[in-house]
Design a protein around this motif. Sequence first.
Motif, PDB file in Angstrom:
ATOM      1  N   ASP A 131       0.805  -1.216   0.000  1.00  0.00           N
ATOM      2  CA  ASP A 131       0.000   0.000   0.000  1.00  0.00           C
ATOM      3  C   ASP A 131       0.846   1.277   0.000  1.00  0.00           C
ATOM      4  O   ASP A 131       0.297   2.377   0.095  1.00  0.00           O
ATOM      5  CB  ASP A 131      -0.942   0.007   1.210  1.00  0.00           C
ATOM      6  N   GLY A 132       2.166   1.110  -0.092  1.00  0.00           N
ATOM      7  CA  GLY A 132       3.048   2.269  -0.142  1.00  0.00           C
ATOM      8  C   GLY A 132       3.456   2.817   1.210  1.00  0.00           C
ATOM      9  O   GLY A 132       4.101   3.876   1.285  1.00  0.00           O
ATOM     10  N   LYS A 133       3.111   2.107   2.267  1.00  0.00           N
ATOM     11  CA  LYS A 133       3.487   2.582   3.609  1.00  0.00           C
ATOM     12  C   LYS A 133       4.913   2.131   3.937  1.00  0.00           C
ATOM     13  O   LYS A 133       5.310   1.015   3.611  1.00  0.00           O
ATOM     14  CB  LYS A 133       2.505   2.041   4.653  1.00  0.00           C
ATOM     15  N   PRO A 134       5.713   3.010   4.574  1.00  0.00           N
ATOM     16  CA  PRO A 134       7.109   2.662   4.867  1.00  0.00           C
ATOM     17  C   PRO A 134       7.222   1.504   5.847  1.00  0.00           C
ATOM     18  O   PRO A 134       6.442   1.393   6.792  1.00  0.00           O
ATOM     19  CB  PRO A 134       7.681   3.947   5.458  1.00  0.00           C
ATOM     20  N   LEU A 135       8.189   0.637   5.587  1.00  0.00           N
ATOM     21  CA  LEU A 135       8.483  -0.475   6.488  1.00  0.00           C
ATOM     22  C   LEU A 135       9.651  -0.140   7.405  1.00  0.00           C
ATOM     23  O   LEU A 135      10.145  -1.001   8.138  1.00  0.00           O
ATOM     24  CB  LEU A 135       8.782  -1.738   5.672  1.00  0.00           C
ATOM     25  N   ASN A 136      10.095   1.117   7.331  1.00  0.00           N
ATOM     26  CA  ASN A 136      11.156   1.634   8.204  1.00  0.00           C
ATOM     27  C   ASN A 136      12.437   0.804   8.097  1.00  0.00           C
ATOM     28  O   ASN A 136      13.088   0.491   9.094  1.00  0.00           O
ATOM     29  CB  ASN A 136      10.675   1.694   9.666  1.00  0.00           C
ATOM     30  N   LYS A 137      12.752   0.473   6.858  1.00  0.00           N
ATOM     31  CA  LYS A 137      13.925  -0.375   6.602  1.00  0.00           C
ATOM     32  C   LYS A 137      14.682   0.150   5.394  1.00  0.00           C
ATOM     33  O   LYS A 137      14.084   0.403   4.349  1.00  0.00           O
ATOM     34  CB  LYS A 137      13.454  -1.816   6.363  1.00  0.00           C
TER      35      LYS A 137
END
Length: 260
Positions: free
Chosen positions: A127-133
Amino acid sequence: MEKPLVSILIPTFNSEKFISGTILSVQNQSYTNWEIILVDDCSTDATLVTVAELALNDNRIQYSKLDKNSGTGVARNSALAAAKGSYIAFLDADDLWKPNKLALQINFMQTNKLPFTFSFYECINEDGKPLNKRVEAPINLSYRQLFFCNYIGNLTAIYNVNFFGKIPISAIRKRQDWMLWLTVLKKIKIAHPVPESLAYYRIRDNSISTSKFDLIKYNFAVYRKFYGFSFPIAVACMKLFLFTQLLIKPRYIKKIKPSI
C-alpha cells in the motif's frame, strides 16, 4: 552542454494499481533528459490504458506490448533494443524513485569516472506505507561478494552504454537482474554505490522476497543454468549463498525513521 540521455527500462504485467505512481516518480526527477521504454508482458488489466494516457502528455514515454506472455527478462530485452540513451537504468512497475535519484547518480558516475553504479533503497509495503527499513550494500562491492549474494537493487542500477554496450538480459523468468550485475562485475571487478537511499522498493504479498523457498529455488537455478555448474558444485555455492544471505546481508539492512 546537454546532459546525456538516460533510457529507463520498465517491464509491466498487470500493474495498473502502481504504474502511474512509478511513472510519476520518473517525471518528478530533477534530471529531465530521460526516456521511458515500457514493454508490457500481455497484461489483462488496464495497465496499458493508464500508460497510454500518461504518454499523451509526455513524449518521453514510449510503450509497446509483447506478442505473448514471456517474462520480465524478455520484456526488458525488448525495451533494451529500443533504448537510445547513453545510460541504461532499471525500474520495475511497482517501485518508486526519489526526485534526485538520476541527478545524483549521473553526477556520481561522471565525477568518479564509473561505468556502473547503484544505490541504497528503502522498503515500502504493497500500500506504499514505509516499512522503516533501508537496504544498504558494501561500498566496495566485489564480484566475489556479489557471487554469493545480490546486494544490488534492480530499481537503483545504472550502467554506461558507451563502456559496456547494451548488455543482453537473460530470458530466465527470475533473477535476470542478479545475472546482469554478475556480468557487469565480472568486467569491472568492483562496484561503488551512491551511499544513500534513492528509491523505494515495494514488497508485495506475492513477491519472491516473501518466499524463502522461491528464493532458494531461483538462486540455485542461477548457479546451475547461468554458470552451468554441476549439481554438487551448485549445492556448495548455495550453502555459501544461504550463509551470506542469513548472516552477512542482514548487517546491511538498517532500521530507520520513515521518510515517505
